[in-house]
Design a protein around this motif. Structure first.
Motif, PDB file in Angstrom:
ATOM      1  N   ARG A   1       0.804  -1.229   0.000  1.00  0.00           N
ATOM      2  CA  ARG A   1       0.000   0.000   0.000  1.00  0.00           C
ATOM      3  C   ARG A   1       0.835   1.276   0.000  1.00  0.00           C
ATOM      4  O   ARG A   1       0.358   2.320  -0.420  1.00  0.00           O
ATOM      5  N   THR A   2       2.087   1.208   0.418  1.00  0.00           N
ATOM      6  CA  THR A   2       2.933   2.399   0.385  1.00  0.00           C
ATOM      7  C   THR A   2       3.647   2.559  -0.952  1.00  0.00           C
ATOM      8  O   THR A   2       4.288   3.575  -1.186  1.00  0.00           O
ATOM      9  N   CYS A   3       3.544   1.572  -1.851  1.00  0.00           N
ATOM     10  CA  CYS A   3       4.279   1.603  -3.106  1.00  0.00           C
ATOM     11  C   CYS A   3       3.360   1.863  -4.307  1.00  0.00           C
ATOM     12  O   CYS A   3       3.467   2.898  -4.954  1.00  0.00           O
TER      13      CYS A   3
ATOM     14  N   PHE B   1       3.569  -8.104  -6.448  1.00  0.00           N
ATOM     15  CA  PHE B   1       4.481  -7.097  -5.905  1.00  0.00           C
ATOM     16  C   PHE B   1       5.550  -6.745  -6.928  1.00  0.00           C
ATOM     17  O   PHE B   1       5.821  -7.501  -7.857  1.00  0.00           O
ATOM     18  N   CYS B   2       6.167  -5.591  -6.715  1.00  0.00           N
ATOM     19  CA  CYS B   2       7.309  -5.186  -7.531  1.00  0.00           C
ATOM     20  C   CYS B   2       8.554  -5.891  -6.986  1.00  0.00           C
ATOM     21  O   CYS B   2       8.493  -6.561  -5.952  1.00  0.00           O
ATOM     22  N   LYS B   3       9.680  -5.687  -7.650  1.00  0.00           N
ATOM     23  CA  LYS B   3      10.910  -6.365  -7.236  1.00  0.00           C
ATOM     24  C   LYS B   3      11.396  -5.919  -5.855  1.00  0.00           C
ATOM     25  O   LYS B   3      12.096  -6.652  -5.179  1.00  0.00           O
ATOM     26  N   ASP B   4      10.990  -4.739  -5.417  1.00  0.00           N
ATOM     27  CA  ASP B   4      11.422  -4.225  -4.119  1.00  0.00           C
ATOM     28  C   ASP B   4      10.622  -4.800  -2.953  1.00  0.00           C
ATOM     29  O   ASP B   4      11.050  -4.709  -1.802  1.00  0.00           O
ATOM     30  N   HIS B   5       9.446  -5.363  -3.229  1.00  0.00           N
ATOM     31  CA  HIS B   5       8.580  -5.831  -2.149  1.00  0.00           C
ATOM     32  C   HIS B   5       8.193  -7.308  -2.270  1.00  0.00           C
ATOM     33  O   HIS B   5       7.267  -7.758  -1.592  1.00  0.00           O
ATOM     34  N   ILE B   6       8.885  -8.083  -3.076  1.00  0.00           N
ATOM     35  CA  ILE B   6       8.515  -9.482  -3.273  1.00  0.00           C
ATOM     36  C   ILE B   6       8.916 -10.372  -2.093  1.00  0.00           C
ATOM     37  O   ILE B   6       8.259 -11.363  -1.816  1.00  0.00           O
ATOM     38  N   ARG B   7       9.960 -10.029  -1.377  1.00  0.00           N
ATOM     39  CA  ARG B   7      10.380 -10.846  -0.233  1.00  0.00           C
ATOM     40  C   ARG B   7       9.322 -10.792   0.865  1.00  0.00           C
ATOM     41  O   ARG B   7       8.644  -9.787   1.047  1.00  0.00           O
ATOM     42  N   TYR B   8       9.193 -11.887   1.614  1.00  0.00           N
ATOM     43  CA  TYR B   8       8.174 -11.985   2.670  1.00  0.00           C
ATOM     44  C   TYR B   8       8.295 -10.841   3.674  1.00  0.00           C
ATOM     45  O   TYR B   8       7.305 -10.242   4.074  1.00  0.00           O
ATOM     46  N   ASP B   9       9.525 -10.537   4.084  1.00  0.00           N
ATOM     47  CA  ASP B   9       9.730  -9.471   5.070  1.00  0.00           C
ATOM     48  C   ASP B   9       9.421  -8.099   4.507  1.00  0.00           C
ATOM     49  O   ASP B   9       8.964  -7.211   5.227  1.00  0.00           O
ATOM     50  N   ASP B  10       9.658  -7.904   3.208  1.00  0.00           N
ATOM     51  CA  ASP B  10       9.459  -6.590   2.604  1.00  0.00           C
ATOM     52  C   ASP B  10       7.984  -6.194   2.535  1.00  0.00           C
ATOM     53  O   ASP B  10       7.649  -5.015   2.613  1.00  0.00           O
ATOM     54  N   HIS B  11       7.081  -7.159   2.355  1.00  0.00           N
ATOM     55  CA  HIS B  11       5.658  -6.804   2.314  1.00  0.00           C
ATOM     56  C   HIS B  11       4.893  -7.336   3.526  1.00  0.00           C
ATOM     57  O   HIS B  11       3.669  -7.333   3.556  1.00  0.00           O
ATOM     58  N   LYS B  12       5.651  -7.765   4.547  1.00  0.00           N
ATOM     59  CA  LYS B  12       5.061  -8.240   5.799  1.00  0.00           C
ATOM     60  C   LYS B  12       3.990  -9.289   5.528  1.00  0.00           C
ATOM     61  O   LYS B  12       2.854  -9.170   5.964  1.00  0.00           O
ATOM     62  N   CYS B  13       4.375 -10.308   4.799  1.00  0.00           N
ATOM     63  CA  CYS B  13       3.455 -11.357   4.365  1.00  0.00           C
ATOM     64  C   CYS B  13       2.870 -12.090   5.570  1.00  0.00           C
ATOM     65  O   CYS B  13       3.592 -12.602   6.418  1.00  0.00           O
ATOM     66  N   SER B  14       1.542 -12.147   5.618  1.00  0.00           N
ATOM     67  CA  SER B  14       0.869 -12.825   6.727  1.00  0.00           C
ATOM     68  C   SER B  14       0.859 -14.341   6.535  1.00  0.00           C
ATOM     69  O   SER B  14       0.565 -15.082   7.466  1.00  0.00           O
ATOM     70  N   SER B  15       1.172 -14.809   5.332  1.00  0.00           N
ATOM     71  CA  SER B  15       1.186 -16.246   5.051  1.00  0.00           C
ATOM     72  C   SER B  15       2.598 -16.800   4.916  1.00  0.00           C
ATOM     73  O   SER B  15       2.776 -17.913   4.423  1.00  0.00           O
TER      74      SER B  15
END
Length: 145
Positions: free
Chosen positions: A13-15, A32-46
């Motif tokens: 939501r910030t991107c 997600f874009c390449k900057d937010h694909i990692r679990y930690d980068d988008h705070k993945c709940s799953s």
């Protein structure tokens, strides 16, 4: 001319960046874009479904099995308290343990250097019978002499 049908916006939501090569998270299924694909980068709940790591005991270096829903730190702590095969004496094993028997010499070697005549253990410098005043036979000479 714009191509509105190409690409997708990042789900963070910030991107919300328009990405022409979007990546789909294999855990939550969002794009997600390449900057937010990692679990930690988008705070993945799953992330817990896919991000499976086996903790290793810091003392004995053994992998510790963790069941789903268990907290790895607690399981490793329990292992260290009960099942750990860590031996502190093993960590302090010395490599250079073979002390030279020549009086006054304090050298130690990794391997035994045994005199063939007297059977004593000596350092590299005193390994020959003439170098350590050998008492093993009447003729302290080398094989070459």
């Amino acid at each position: 001319m714009e191509l509105p049908g190409l690409g997708e916006h990042c789900s963070e939501r910030t991107c919300k960046q328009l990405d022409f090569l979007p990546l789909k998270c294999d855990a939550c299924g969002e794009v997600f874009c390449k900057d937010h694909i990692r679990y930690d980068d988008h705070k993945c709940s799953s992330a817990y479904k896919k991000n499976v790591q086996v903790p290793v005991c810091p003392l004995c270096n053994a992998p510790i099995p963790v069941q789903k829903g268990e907290i790895p730190d607690i399981v490793v702590g329990a292992h260290m308290d009960q099942d750990c095969r860590y031996n502190p004496a093993q960590q302090k094993q010395r490599i250079f343990t073979n002390k030279c028997l020549k009086p006054g010499c304090k050298r130690k070697e990794m391997m035994k250097v045994v005199c063939e005549q007297c059977g004593g253990n000596f350092c590299i410098k005193h390994r020959h019978p003439l170098d350590h005043d050998c008492k093993g036979s009447n003729h302290p000479t080398s094989k070459a002499g």
